[in-house]
Design an enzyme around this catalytic site. Structure first.
Site, PDB file in Angstrom:
ATOM      1  N   GLU A  74       3.330  -0.376   4.672  1.00 16.37           N
ATOM      2  CA  GLU A  74       3.151  -1.293   5.805  1.00 16.37           C
ATOM      3  C   GLU A  74       2.284  -2.493   5.488  1.00 16.37           C
ATOM      4  O   GLU A  74       2.155  -3.392   6.305  1.00 16.37           O
ATOM      5  CB  GLU A  74       2.576  -0.542   7.018  1.00 16.37           C
ATOM      6  CG  GLU A  74       1.087  -0.249   6.977  1.00 16.37           C
ATOM      7  CD  GLU A  74       0.713   1.035   6.273  1.00 16.37           C
ATOM      8  OE1 GLU A  74      -0.420   1.496   6.444  1.00 16.37           O
ATOM      9  OE2 GLU A  74       1.567   1.579   5.544  1.00 16.37           O
ATOM     10  N   ASN A  96       0.843  -1.200   0.000  1.00  9.60           N
ATOM     11  CA  ASN A  96       0.000   0.000   0.000  1.00  9.60           C
ATOM     12  C   ASN A  96       0.887   1.262   0.000  1.00  9.60           C
ATOM     13  O   ASN A  96       2.117   1.152   0.086  1.00  9.60           O
ATOM     14  CB  ASN A  96      -0.931  -0.037   1.216  1.00  9.60           C
ATOM     15  CG  ASN A  96      -0.177   0.238   2.502  1.00  9.60           C
ATOM     16  OD1 ASN A  96       0.945  -0.233   2.701  1.00  9.60           O
ATOM     17  ND2 ASN A  96      -0.768   1.008   3.390  1.00  9.60           N
ATOM     18  N   CYS A 131       1.940   3.545   2.079  1.00  5.97           N
ATOM     19  CA  CYS A 131       2.952   3.798   3.121  1.00  5.97           C
ATOM     20  C   CYS A 131       3.851   2.602   3.382  1.00  5.97           C
ATOM     21  O   CYS A 131       4.717   2.651   4.269  1.00  5.97           O
ATOM     22  CB  CYS A 131       2.268   4.236   4.412  1.00  5.97           C
ATOM     23  SG  CYS A 131       1.481   5.836   4.243  1.00  5.97           S
TER      24      CYS A 131
END
Length: 519
Positions: free
Chosen positions: A242, A238, A240
């Site tokens: 994570e 995704n 970011c």
């Protein structure tokens, strides 16, 4: 909170009697209104609303054809409109100047298509509920890797993308030896030359030093931990970083506020345990109630039922316990808390599976054995940045240190307000050195480290993200990663005078300590 709790609790009706739904509504409302746990922003915004799209993270596949590039573009627009973020690997697109057999022309390469996605995101975000975001990944063995690494050095370009290089074990081995590695044309799977691993790594480091990007993702390590290898390889994350996901998977995230788990300088484990079990129940219900933007995404998401329970308020928790962020004691706390959350979230998932059944793609997964006969969710833990929900919870973001002890906020009538960290104000008043002039002094840099009137023991507990050495950022990240199914969103902050050599050290340390990626 009442709207969200009522909507999410309604999923119980599929599995339990109607009386249980009322009980669950009260349980979820208590969880949310006390801000012990909050789900990702799309769930807060859309639960019980007409849109009803509740997931934050999506990954869409991109193959090497016009159809398979522009079909995901349409899907991306739909996802962004509903408040989700998207990740893509552009690694299967043939390199620039490669042959296009159908037209006897030449390919424009992956970066040109990233620009198309970037423009579409810019257009959609102007009418959406929150800004769309993308993650673009390219494997380090793609022939266009050098252009990709430098694609964001022009600050006007790809502003709706975070970019990361997918580093392979083969590349890291070549880097260690100081040798060359092969570049592979994805269209033919043939070698298209070789290049020095150190040259490419230095390019990554220099670009990150210059512009903050690209980040790196250790893609083979991610796939070694893939809970459903029989469904294929994970290629992207995704926005970011994570949440690594298979093509067409989505994931619903939520975070526990650790600062609300502190009683008299220690963690209240019984409160934390109850919060974990309630949160897993909540997130599993979200999967059931979610209005997915595409049928294919619904099939994959309900097939693996991935949830990502994480934390926020870690820095505030440490402050309440009198523990400096950059200390061995903080590492010990990180280990203790995340191992507990990992253990209890799996236990909660197994308990749900006994009543509701295992996730449909359980057979062939890493849980398909006698020691884990029950598992409702293919993953249970993720550490997200919690940008919006940590503000709602009035706590520090994710596992980050505090960003500033005091900062300015400009309000509508032109006034400037000083906002000072409430725990600092409390301790400063108790110690008798707080005054309004002090807040004005702190605001200049956000840090208290050079203010002589503040006692040292308080300075140690209120180190900001820029006061903390990059190595400590990685120590904390790798400790959380050890007990996290998915990955950890963490920003390593450098001072303005940092050197490329310091960036290089951190990127290598992230690999050596078991992180799945770093930005």
């Amino acid at each position: 909170f009442e709207r969200v709790a009522t909507n999410i609790a309604a999923a119980d009706a599929k599995f339990e009697s109607s009386g249980d739904v009322d009980r669950t509504t009260r349980k979820f409302l208590r969880l949310l209104s006390n801000r012990l746990f909050l789900p990702n922003s799309p769930t807060l915004m859309n639960a019980g609303q007409r849109l009803g799209q509740l997931a934050a993270c999506f990954v869409l596949p991109i193959e090497d054809s016009m159809e398979s590039i522009f079909e995901p573009l349409k899907h991306t627009a739909v996802i962004h409109k509903s408040g989700g973020g998207t990740g893509f690997s552009f690694s299967k697109i043939r390199p620039q100047n490669d042959v296009v057999l159908s037209t006897a022309g030449i390919s424009s390469g992956p970066i040109s298509f990233m620009s198309v996605f970037d423009t579409a995101t810019e257009t959609v975000k102007q009418g959406g509920t929150r800004r769309g975001a993308n993650m673009g990944l390219l494997r380090v063995d793609h022939p266009d890797i050098e252009a990709f690494i430098e694609s964001k050095n022009d600050l006007e370009k790809l502003n709706n993308f975070n970019i990361s290089v997918a580093l392979t074990r083969g590349f890291m081995g070549a880097l260690e030896k100081g040798s060359q590695y092969d570049l592979i044309n994805p269209r033919t799977s043939n070698t298209k030359g070789s290049i020095s691993a150190r040259k490419i790594f230095d390019k990554i480091v220099f670009s990150a030093w210059q512009s903050g990007e690209p980040g790196v993702v250790f893609i083979d390590r991610i796939n070694e931990k893939n809970p459903t290898p029989h469904l294929g390889n994970i290629e992207a994350t995704n926005p970011c970083g994570e949440q690594p996901l298979l093509p067409y998977e989505s994931c619903t995230l939520g975070s526990i506020d650790l600062s609300k788990m502190v009683d008299k300088n220690s963690i209240n484990l019984s409160r934390l345990k109850k919060t974990i079990h309630d949160a897993v129940h909540f997130l599993d219900n979200v999967i059931e109630i979610n209005n997915y933007p595409l049928r294919r995404i619904e099939e994959m998401s309900k097939g693996t039922r991935k949830i990502g329970l994480g934390v926020m308020g870690f820095a505030d928790m440490l402050i309440k316990m009198g523990i400096p962020y950059d200390s061995e004691k903080a590492v010990v706390q990180a280990e203790k808390i995340m191992s507990f959350i990992s253990h209890e979230s799996r236990k909660a998932s197994a308990n749900l599976a006994k009543k509701r059944g295992n996730f449909p793609f359980y057979k062939g997964s890493i849980f398909d054995n006698d020691s884990t006969p029950y598992m409702r969710n293919a993953t249970t833990t993720t550490i997200a940045p919690t940008g919006t929900i940590s503000i709602i919870a009035d706590t520090s973001g994710g596992i980050e240190p505090i960003f500033a002890v005091a900062h300015q906020r400009h309000v509508l009538d032109g006034k400037t307000l000083y906002e000072t960290h409430p725990l600092f104000v409390k301790l400063a008043k108790e110690a008798g050195f707080y005054n309004k002039a002090l807040a004005g002094e702190i605001v200049k840099t956000g840090s208290i480290q050079s203010i002589d009137t503040i006692p040292d023991h308080i300075k140690k507990c209120f180190r900001t993200s820029h006061d903390i050495a990059p190595e400590w950022h990685i120590r904390i990240q790798s400790t959380f990663q050890k007990y996290t199914d998915n990955a950890v969103s963490k920003t390593v902050n450098f001072p303005a005078d940092a050197t490329p050599e310091q960036v290089k050290k951190v990127y290598r340390l992230a690999y050596e300590t078991g992180c799945k990626g770093v930005t």
